[in-house]
Structures are given as C-alpha cells and as structure tokens.
Design a protein around this motif. Structure first.
Motif, PDB file in Angstrom:
ATOM      1  N   SER A 221       0.923  -1.240   0.140  1.00 47.22           N
ATOM      2  CA  SER A 221      -0.111   0.296  -0.102  1.00 47.22           C
ATOM      3  C   SER A 221       0.460   1.296  -0.143  1.00 47.22           C
ATOM      4  O   SER A 221       1.629   1.831   0.970  1.00 47.22           O
ATOM      5  CB  SER A 221      -0.806   0.409   1.150  1.00 47.22           C
ATOM      6  OG  SER A 221      -1.761   1.306   0.770  1.00 47.22           O
ATOM      7  N   PHE A 222       0.820   2.433  -1.248  1.00 48.06           N
ATOM      8  CA  PHE A 222       1.487   3.227  -1.219  1.00 48.06           C
ATOM      9  C   PHE A 222       1.291   3.936  -1.365  1.00 48.06           C
ATOM     10  O   PHE A 222       0.476   4.161  -2.022  1.00 48.06           O
ATOM     11  CB  PHE A 222       2.252   2.728  -2.537  1.00 48.06           C
ATOM     12  CG  PHE A 222       3.616   3.707  -3.549  1.00 48.06           C
ATOM     13  CD1 PHE A 222       4.196   4.582  -2.340  1.00 48.06           C
ATOM     14  CD2 PHE A 222       4.351   3.983  -4.751  1.00 48.06           C
ATOM     15  CE1 PHE A 222       5.327   5.192  -2.428  1.00 48.06           C
ATOM     16  CE2 PHE A 222       4.957   5.069  -4.774  1.00 48.06           C
ATOM     17  CZ  PHE A 222       5.458   5.658  -3.941  1.00 48.06           C
ATOM     18  N   ILE A 223       1.652   5.227  -1.423  1.00 49.67           N
ATOM     19  CA  ILE A 223       0.770   6.215  -0.595  1.00 49.67           C
ATOM     20  C   ILE A 223       1.985   7.813  -0.910  1.00 49.67           C
ATOM     21  O   ILE A 223       3.236   7.900  -0.474  1.00 49.67           O
ATOM     22  CB  ILE A 223       0.383   6.780   0.712  1.00 49.67           C
ATOM     23  CG1 ILE A 223      -1.253   6.393   1.069  1.00 49.67           C
ATOM     24  CG2 ILE A 223       0.128   8.745   0.199  1.00 49.67           C
ATOM     25  CD1 ILE A 223      -1.297   6.489   2.765  1.00 49.67           C
ATOM     26  N   PHE A 224       1.917   8.087  -1.701  1.00 50.08           N
ATOM     27  CA  PHE A 224       2.716   9.566  -2.677  1.00 50.08           C
ATOM     28  C   PHE A 224       1.460  10.932  -3.377  1.00 50.08           C
ATOM     29  O   PHE A 224      -0.006  10.942  -3.568  1.00 50.08           O
ATOM     30  CB  PHE A 224       4.157   8.927  -3.327  1.00 50.08           C
ATOM     31  CG  PHE A 224       3.281   8.887  -4.674  1.00 50.08           C
ATOM     32  CD1 PHE A 224       2.951   9.767  -5.596  1.00 50.08           C
ATOM     33  CD2 PHE A 224       2.715   6.938  -5.133  1.00 50.08           C
ATOM     34  CE1 PHE A 224       2.476   9.514  -7.375  1.00 50.08           C
ATOM     35  CE2 PHE A 224       1.955   7.119  -6.472  1.00 50.08           C
ATOM     36  CZ  PHE A 224       2.305   8.226  -7.263  1.00 50.08           C
ATOM     37  N   ASN A 294      -5.953  13.480  -4.804  1.00 51.51           N
ATOM     38  CA  ASN A 294      -5.461  13.888  -4.106  1.00 51.51           C
ATOM     39  C   ASN A 294      -5.092  14.352  -2.952  1.00 51.51           C
ATOM     40  O   ASN A 294      -5.427  15.696  -1.863  1.00 51.51           O
ATOM     41  CB  ASN A 294      -7.080  13.623  -3.065  1.00 51.51           C
ATOM     42  CG  ASN A 294      -8.659  13.952  -3.863  1.00 51.51           C
ATOM     43  OD1 ASN A 294      -9.126  14.868  -4.684  1.00 51.51           O
ATOM     44  ND2 ASN A 294      -9.995  12.559  -3.346  1.00 51.51           N
ATOM     45  N   LEU A 295      -3.592  13.763  -2.475  1.00 54.54           N
ATOM     46  CA  LEU A 295      -2.346  14.407  -2.360  1.00 54.54           C
ATOM     47  C   LEU A 295      -2.221  15.638  -3.476  1.00 54.54           C
ATOM     48  O   LEU A 295      -0.943  15.254  -4.017  1.00 54.54           O
ATOM     49  CB  LEU A 295      -1.851  13.585  -2.152  1.00 54.54           C
ATOM     50  CG  LEU A 295      -2.662  12.060  -1.360  1.00 54.54           C
ATOM     51  CD1 LEU A 295      -1.295  10.839  -0.686  1.00 54.54           C
ATOM     52  CD2 LEU A 295      -3.289  12.963   0.044  1.00 54.54           C
ATOM     53  N   GLU A 303       0.520  13.312   6.370  1.00 59.76           N
ATOM     54  CA  GLU A 303      -0.502  13.289   7.758  1.00 59.76           C
ATOM     55  C   GLU A 303      -1.214  11.709   7.077  1.00 59.76           C
ATOM     56  O   GLU A 303      -1.863  11.314   8.172  1.00 59.76           O
ATOM     57  CB  GLU A 303      -1.553  14.463   7.664  1.00 59.76           C
ATOM     58  CG  GLU A 303      -0.393  16.100   7.473  1.00 59.76           C
ATOM     59  CD  GLU A 303      -0.737  16.636   9.018  1.00 59.76           C
ATOM     60  OE1 GLU A 303      -1.326  15.488   9.706  1.00 59.76           O
ATOM     61  OE2 GLU A 303      -0.127  16.848   9.411  1.00 59.76           O
ATOM     62  N   ARG A 304      -1.747  11.371   6.229  1.00 57.89           N
ATOM     63  CA  ARG A 304      -2.328  10.267   5.614  1.00 57.89           C
ATOM     64  C   ARG A 304      -1.668   9.292   6.352  1.00 57.89           C
ATOM     65  O   ARG A 304      -1.810   8.245   7.212  1.00 57.89           O
ATOM     66  CB  ARG A 304      -2.645   9.975   3.936  1.00 57.89           C
ATOM     67  CG  ARG A 304      -3.239  11.430   3.569  1.00 57.89           C
ATOM     68  CD  ARG A 304      -4.891  10.772   3.214  1.00 57.89           C
ATOM     69  NE  ARG A 304      -5.399  10.886   2.611  1.00 57.89           N
ATOM     70  CZ  ARG A 304      -6.702  10.901   1.897  1.00 57.89           C
ATOM     71  NH1 ARG A 304      -6.532   9.888   2.286  1.00 57.89           N
ATOM     72  NH2 ARG A 304      -7.529  11.860   1.467  1.00 57.89           N
ATOM     73  N   PHE A 305      -0.688   8.950   6.031  1.00 57.38           N
ATOM     74  CA  PHE A 305       0.114   8.287   6.665  1.00 57.38           C
ATOM     75  C   PHE A 305       1.028   8.121   8.453  1.00 57.38           C
ATOM     76  O   PHE A 305       0.922   6.883   9.078  1.00 57.38           O
ATOM     77  CB  PHE A 305       1.751   8.266   6.135  1.00 57.38           C
ATOM     78  CG  PHE A 305       3.043   7.573   6.894  1.00 57.38           C
ATOM     79  CD1 PHE A 305       2.410   6.207   5.815  1.00 57.38           C
ATOM     80  CD2 PHE A 305       3.855   7.165   7.794  1.00 57.38           C
ATOM     81  CE1 PHE A 305       3.578   4.878   6.503  1.00 57.38           C
ATOM     82  CE2 PHE A 305       4.538   6.346   8.093  1.00 57.38           C
ATOM     83  CZ  PHE A 305       4.538   5.172   7.411  1.00 57.38           C
ATOM     84  N   ALA A 313       5.247   5.050   2.670  1.00 50.82           N
ATOM     85  CA  ALA A 313       4.769   6.734   1.919  1.00 50.82           C
ATOM     86  C   ALA A 313       5.939   7.779   1.310  1.00 50.82           C
ATOM     87  O   ALA A 313       6.521   7.631   2.416  1.00 50.82           O
ATOM     88  CB  ALA A 313       3.820   7.532   2.608  1.00 50.82           C
ATOM     89  N   ILE A 314       6.072   8.766   0.434  1.00 51.74           N
ATOM     90  CA  ILE A 314       6.737   9.518   0.011  1.00 51.74           C
ATOM     91  C   ILE A 314       6.359  10.921   1.044  1.00 51.74           C
ATOM     92  O   ILE A 314       5.438  11.155   1.309  1.00 51.74           O
ATOM     93  CB  ILE A 314       6.756   9.593  -1.015  1.00 51.74           C
ATOM     94  CG1 ILE A 314       7.459   8.044  -2.019  1.00 51.74           C
ATOM     95  CG2 ILE A 314       7.102  10.994  -1.524  1.00 51.74           C
ATOM     96  CD1 ILE A 314       7.287   8.951  -3.511  1.00 51.74           C
TER      97      ILE A 314
END
Length: 455
Positions: A221-224, A294-295, A303-305, A313-314
């Motif tokens: 699960s990757f957030i950037f 949306n980021l 903040e999400r991470f 996350a980056i």
C-alpha cells in the motif's frame, strides 16, 4: 545550551584593532567630495535587535571608549528567530551567544517575506538602486533565488572567505545549490535543506522496498502526492522520472522531456493501480488513484501516513524527523533500478556587503551560523537537513538513522530551475493524471506530453 570559551586578551585586542580599522575605513570613505547618496524611498524595515538597548554611562577620557559595530542580518519569515517554535528559539539562542562571544559585534535582525513583492530579493533589488545603504551585511535566501541574486551583483563570492575544510565537508547537493554565475563561484552556503524520502511501517515490513518491482509484487500500500501543485508535477514523480534517466533540458539548456523515461514511470504507476490479481493471495493494487490524486504535496501524504493509511509513503524530511514515532522507519525512495535519488530545496546564507572591513566581521557571523556545532542542533530543532557531514554528526539520532540520512542526502540533487519546471511541469502532470484516471495508456500520455511541450 552551547557554552563558549571566553575571549583571550589577545583576541579582544585583535577585535578592537579590527573595529578601529573599520571605523577609520568608513570615516575616510565619507570624506570625499562625491555626490551624497539619495535618500531612501523605501519604507524603513522593522528591526528586532537581539539585545536590549542600554544607556551608556560616562567614561573617563583616559579610558578607551568601546567601539561596537552592528551587523545587519536579513532572514525570511520561515526562519524568524522570534517565533514561538523550537527551531526559532534555538536560532535566537545562537545569535545571542554570538553577541556574547563577540561583544563588540552586535547583530540586528530584520525579518521579511521570502518571496514576491516586498520579499527579500525584491527589496534588495529596489534598495540597490534607491538606497544601497539599507542593504544588509548578510542575508538568508531561498536557494532558488541565489542565481538571480548573484546575477544582479547583490551578493559576494565566499570562496576566499570560508575555509577549504568547511567547504569540502558539504554534501554534493549543497555544493551545487550554493554555486551561481558563469564560473560557478560559491555564492552562498546552505544552512537548511529539505527533501523527500520514504517512510515505512516497521511492524509491517521487515525492510523497506528499494525498487518498483518490490512495490508491485506483492503490492505494498503506497501513498504519494500525485495531485501536483500549481498544475505542476510533484517532486515525488519528478524523482522517479530523473532516476529512470529522464532529462529536463537539452544540451543547449532548453526544456525537454525524455519520452522513454516518462513512459517507464507511467508504466510503473499503471502497474500499481492494476486490478488484476497478482496472485490468489494478493489482489489489492498498491495505489488508490483517488487517494494519491487528492494529495497535492508531501505534507498531505505524511498526514495520511501518520494517521494510519498506507504501508509506505513519500514524505517530506522536515516533517518526518520532527514527528515520526517508533512504529516508523525512514529509507530512500524506491526507484526503477534501486539507486537512491532525491531533490533538495532549502535556504542559503550569503554575504551582501562588499566593504572589506565589514566583510571581515560578517564572516564571523556567517561562519558561526554554518559551524557544525551550531548548524547541527538548529537544523534538527527546526525541521531542516544540514548541508555538511559534520553538522549531521551533531544530530541526536541513532547510527542507523544517520546512515539512512547520509544515503538520502548523498544521492540528492538540487531542484531544477523554476523556469524549466514552469515549462515541463504541466505536461508531466497531465500525463500522470491521464494514466491514474484511466484516460490514456502510458504511451499515449507520454506522447501527448511531448507534443504539448513542442507547441
């Protein structure tokens, strides 16, 4: 609190002689018959003296009157030493200690906007023409403005003012960020940098991924931030593009895009959002297009991470090293070939005065600000990364974390010039959105970006 050794008698005598020479130089420079400088048409800046004004007491004529020189230091609002924050308090303490160590040299701090009308560069440009006497001795600028500041001869080279040891201790990104002009002279010294790196959950991953393949299979699960800022591609994607061999300028310095490298990055994003089952066990894609689009920046990704979303996350280093907890780890950003890369931005301190006598005193202040024993504690408290290895050694972190930062900072490069990103940033962002929204294949999106750039 840092403790400073008292000045020796010889040191104080040397300082007095230097100050006497400065006063004599300034006095002689005012004796000529030249045209007097025009009165300032600019509003006087608000000054915030570091030490309260003390009413002098009469001194017997036989005693030597103390001579105090005031150096003017301009700072951006982001580095305001009078703010109620740990970094501000640390900077104010260090400036106070400077004045205590050199009692004949006081520092007058002026805080201004970093950018735009009435900002540091804008005010310096106007003052040079209308009232050069109001220019500071030392200034801290956005590194992105250093080239223009040097081009307009508003600042002085530092190669002959700072020691070779201090200059050679810098990370490569800091060397490049501080150079300007046709001869790449050292026109500043990075006092605080920021860049993006990976944050991961140590309870979920035994070790962080280093390549794209390790994110895709099995999917992590990757957030950037993929939404872009001001319709320009975010550094998170720009890092992937550059690490894949992409260029932003051609040999003549004109903005350009490498279609193969862009397709490679967009292919990675496409694989990350694929709904096809990777295996009977893993069927959830690594990226949620709705989330990442949306980021707008790395702060939102952090903040999400921090609130429990994503396994990796980056994020921006400045937030991570101030707010991370024991469940998190830091690592370089995974790239196509596993070779780390990041993009550095930050603040540089520069010499403005061209008066040799004042330069000698201003160099004391400049050296004080960038000294590892001062810069290290301040950057850690303020949420910036230091420019030198010596300053990083002053950070109160584990050896493993220090090694991670050395890897990230050792592979960082300066941010591309704003003029280049104004041209290439939007076509790249359009391509990213087209793929993540399923409106185009990576090849179609990359071709459209190349075509848009050629218009």
């Amino acid at each position: 609190m840092l403790s400073e050794a008292p000045l020796s008698t010889n040191h104080r005598l040397a300082m007095r002689l230097l100050l006497m020479a400065l006063f004599l130089t300034l006095a002689l420079s005012g004796c000529g018959g030249g045209t007097p400088a025009p009165e300032s048409v600019l509003p006087p800046p608000l000054r915030s003296p570091l030490s309260p004004t003390v009413t002098p007491t009469p001194t017997p004529p036989s005693e030597l009157e103390p001579m105090v020189v005031t150096l003017e230091l301009w700072l951006p609002e982001e580095l305001n030493p009078y703010a109620d924050e740990p970094g501000a308090r640390a900077l104010l303490q260090q400036l106070d200690q400077f004045s205590e160590t050199y009692p004949d040299v006081q520092v007058d701090v002026v805080v201004k906007k970093a950018h735009g009308r009435g900002g540091l560069l804008d005010f310096m440009q106007a003052a040079k023409e209308a009232a050069p006497s109001v220019l500071p001795d030392v200034v801290v600028l956005d590194a992105a403005d250093l080239e223009e500041t040097a081009k307009q001869n508003l600042i002085q080279p530092l190669d002959d003012l700072l020691s070779s040891g201090r200059l050679s201790d810098r990370f490569s990104f800091a060397v490049e960020m501080a150079e300007a002009g046709d001869e790449d002279a050292t026109m500043g010294f990075v006092i605080g940098a920021d860049m993006q790196h990976l944050a991961y959950r140590t309870g979920v991953l035994e070790s962080p991924p280093v390549s794209w393949t390790q994110i895709i299979s099995p999917p992590i699960s990757f957030i950037f931030p993929a939404g872009g800022r001001d319709r320009q591609v975010n550094d998170a994607t720009l890092i992937q593009y550059l690490s894949a061999g992409g260029r932003l300028t051609d040999p003549d310095g004109n903005p350009t895009l490498d279609e193969d490298a862009l397709v490679s990055v967009l292919d990675f994003y496409s694989d990350c959002i694929s709904t096809a089952a990777i295996s009977p066990t893993y069927a959830t894609p690594a990226i949620s297009p709705t989330v990442v689009l949306n980021l707008k920046d790395a702060d939102q990704a952090w903040e999400r991470f921090k609130n429990g979303e994503g396994d990796i996350a980056i994020v921006r280093a400045g937030r991570y090293w101030l707010e991370a907890d024991e469940t998190m780890g830091a690592a370089p950003i995974p790239t196509r070939d596993g070779r780390p890369l990041s993009i550095a931005r930050g603040w540089v301190v520069a010499m403005v005065t061209d008066n040799p006598a004042r330069q000698a005193l201003a160099t004391l202040l400049l050296n004080w600000l960038v000294a590892p024993e001062h810069n290290g504690p301040w950057t850690q408290a303020a949420g910036y990364l230091p420019a030198s290895r010596g300053a990083l050694r002053m950070w109160d972190i584990s050896n493993a974390d220090r090694a991670t930062l050395q890897s990230v900072m050792g592979a960082a490069i300066p941010a591309p010039p704003p003029k280049v990103m104004t041209t290439v940033g939007k076509p790249m962002q359009d391509a990213v959105e087209a793929v993540l929204r399923g409106r185009a294949t990576p090849e179609e999106a990359a071709a459209a970006a190349i075509k848009a750039l050629g218009r």
